[in-house]
Design a protein around this motif. Structure first.
Motif, PDB file in Angstrom:
ATOM      1  N   ASN A  82       1.083  -1.188   0.200  1.00 37.93           N
ATOM      2  CA  ASN A  82       0.181  -0.125   0.002  1.00 37.93           C
ATOM      3  C   ASN A  82       1.340   1.147  -0.236  1.00 37.93           C
ATOM      4  N   THR A  83       0.340   2.055  -0.634  1.00 38.58           N
ATOM      5  CA  THR A  83       1.402   3.507  -0.905  1.00 38.58           C
ATOM      6  C   THR A  83       0.387   4.098  -0.460  1.00 38.58           C
ATOM      7  N   PRO A  84       1.036   5.788   0.034  1.00 37.46           N
ATOM      8  CA  PRO A  84       0.015   7.121   0.141  1.00 37.46           C
ATOM      9  C   PRO A  84      -0.525   7.312  -1.458  1.00 37.46           C
ATOM     10  N   ALA A  85      -0.928   7.769  -0.796  1.00 32.84           N
ATOM     11  CA  ALA A  85      -1.495   8.776  -2.185  1.00 32.84           C
ATOM     12  C   ALA A  85      -1.230   9.603  -2.919  1.00 32.84           C
ATOM     13  N   GLY A  86       0.029  10.176  -2.566  1.00 29.74           N
ATOM     14  CA  GLY A  86       1.237  10.995  -3.254  1.00 29.74           C
ATOM     15  C   GLY A  86       1.935  10.285  -3.810  1.00 29.74           C
ATOM     16  N   GLY A  87       2.193   9.087  -3.951  1.00 30.75           N
ATOM     17  CA  GLY A  87       3.316   7.740  -4.168  1.00 30.75           C
ATOM     18  C   GLY A  87       3.496   7.137  -3.220  1.00 30.75           C
ATOM     19  N   THR A  88       4.663   7.209  -3.628  1.00 28.50           N
ATOM     20  CA  THR A  88       6.102   6.675  -2.920  1.00 28.50           C
ATOM     21  C   THR A  88       6.543   7.305  -2.355  1.00 28.50           C
ATOM     22  N   ASP A  89       7.587   7.374  -0.657  1.00 27.78           N
ATOM     23  CA  ASP A  89       8.136   7.966  -0.168  1.00 27.78           C
ATOM     24  C   ASP A  89       9.805   7.701  -0.476  1.00 27.78           C
ATOM     25  N   PHE A  90      10.228   8.317  -1.054  1.00 32.66           N
ATOM     26  CA  PHE A  90      11.614   8.537  -1.213  1.00 32.66           C
ATOM     27  C   PHE A  90      12.313   8.154  -0.092  1.00 32.66           C
ATOM     28  N   ALA A  91      12.410   8.362   0.627  1.00 29.46           N
ATOM     29  CA  ALA A  91      13.366   8.588   2.216  1.00 29.46           C
ATOM     30  C   ALA A  91      12.912   7.264   3.070  1.00 29.46           C
ATOM     31  N   GLN A  92      11.689   6.579   2.923  1.00 31.29           N
ATOM     32  CA  GLN A  92      11.370   5.067   3.174  1.00 31.29           C
ATOM     33  C   GLN A  92      12.316   3.872   2.320  1.00 31.29           C
ATOM     34  N   VAL A  93      11.926   3.989   1.046  1.00 33.05           N
ATOM     35  CA  VAL A  93      12.677   3.291   0.350  1.00 33.05           C
ATOM     36  C   VAL A  93      13.475   3.339   0.209  1.00 33.05           C
ATOM     37  N   LEU A  94      14.633   4.250   0.515  1.00 36.55           N
ATOM     38  CA  LEU A  94      15.527   4.002   0.805  1.00 36.55           C
ATOM     39  C   LEU A  94      16.846   3.749   2.314  1.00 36.55           C
ATOM     40  N   GLN A  95      15.721   4.275   3.570  1.00 38.54           N
ATOM     41  CA  GLN A  95      16.200   4.323   4.588  1.00 38.54           C
ATOM     42  C   GLN A  95      16.325   1.595   4.346  1.00 38.54           C
ATOM     43  N   ALA A  96      14.545   2.080   4.186  1.00 33.26           N
ATOM     44  CA  ALA A  96      14.796   0.067   3.623  1.00 33.26           C
ATOM     45  C   ALA A  96      15.633  -0.719   3.394  1.00 33.26           C
ATOM     46  N   SER A  97      16.462   0.219   2.008  1.00 32.80           N
ATOM     47  CA  SER A  97      17.331  -0.578   1.092  1.00 32.80           C
ATOM     48  C   SER A  97      18.838  -0.829   1.950  1.00 32.80           C
ATOM     49  N   ILE A  98      18.560   0.482   2.857  1.00 29.76           N
ATOM     50  CA  ILE A  98      20.228   0.659   4.112  1.00 29.76           C
ATOM     51  C   ILE A  98      20.010  -0.388   5.162  1.00 29.76           C
ATOM     52  N   ALA A  99      18.972  -0.672   5.652  1.00 28.16           N
ATOM     53  CA  ALA A  99      18.627  -1.537   6.913  1.00 28.16           C
ATOM     54  C   ALA A  99      18.859  -2.942   5.916  1.00 28.16           C
ATOM     55  N   GLN A 100      18.329  -3.343   4.801  1.00 28.53           N
ATOM     56  CA  GLN A 100      18.409  -4.592   4.327  1.00 28.53           C
ATOM     57  C   GLN A 100      20.360  -4.428   4.124  1.00 28.53           C
ATOM     58  N   VAL A 101      20.468  -3.387   3.235  1.00 34.95           N
ATOM     59  CA  VAL A 101      22.544  -3.586   3.834  1.00 34.95           C
ATOM     60  C   VAL A 101      22.714  -4.001   4.871  1.00 34.95           C
ATOM     61  N   SER A 102      22.699  -2.895   5.962  1.00 39.45           N
ATOM     62  CA  SER A 102      23.256  -3.282   7.033  1.00 39.45           C
ATOM     63  C   SER A 102      22.497  -4.881   7.786  1.00 39.45           C
ATOM     64  N   GLN A 103      21.555  -5.481   7.927  1.00 37.85           N
ATOM     65  CA  GLN A 103      21.347  -7.116   8.195  1.00 37.85           C
ATOM     66  C   GLN A 103      22.092  -7.719   7.202  1.00 37.85           C
ATOM     67  N   THR A 104      22.008  -7.348   6.216  1.00 42.97           N
ATOM     68  CA  THR A 104      22.839  -8.612   5.525  1.00 42.97           C
ATOM     69  C   THR A 104      24.428  -8.563   5.732  1.00 42.97           C
ATOM     70  N   GLN A 105      24.467  -7.416   5.559  1.00 41.88           N
ATOM     71  CA  GLN A 105      26.324  -7.239   6.493  1.00 41.88           C
ATOM     72  C   GLN A 105      26.268  -7.897   7.990  1.00 41.88           C
ATOM     73  N   GLN A 106      25.235  -7.636   9.270  1.00 40.15           N
ATOM     74  CA  GLN A 106      25.822  -8.663   9.942  1.00 40.15           C
ATOM     75  C   GLN A 106      25.701  -9.868   9.934  1.00 40.15           C
TER      76      GLN A 106
END
Length: 107
Positions: A29-53
């Motif tokens: 589900n996305t907000p009415a205004g579209g996707t939030d770039f900050a959330q996508v970026l934050q999720a990607s960074i979290a995934q990279v961190s999890q992979t490294q850990q």
């Protein structure tokens, strides 16, 4: 175990690709205004961190002599972590380059 991680990574890449294209990925589900770039970026960074850990934990367990970790699985996990980190660096470089291009535009 490995196929679950790969499937999760593929799912995240598909979601990121759909978000970048402005489409809604299946089951999201996305907000009415579209996707939030900050959330996508934050999720990607979290995934990279999890992979490294996860890779670091596997390497530490292998170095400690735990028989549950195989050398090839540890090496694959370390390579995945390295590739995901390199990808994140390339995204950062593209963002910085785009920022400089925008800032150098004449109005």
């Amino acid at each position: 175990m490995e196929s679950k991680g790969i499937d999760q990574m593929l799912s995240m890449l598909r979601a990121s690709s759909a978000a970048a294209g402005g489409r809604v990925a299946e089951g999201q589900n996305t907000p009415a205004g579209g996707t939030d770039f900050a959330q996508v970026l934050q999720a990607s960074i979290a995934q990279v961190s999890q992979t490294q850990q996860q890779a670091e934990t596997m390497a530490a367990n292998f170095a400690a002599g735990n028989s549950t970790e195989n050398l090839h699985e540890v090496m694959i996990a370390l390579q995945k972590a390295n590739i995901s980190f390199q990808e994140m660096i390339q995204v950062r470089n593209k963002l910085v380059s785009a920022y400089h291009d925008v800032m150098n535009m004449q109005i």
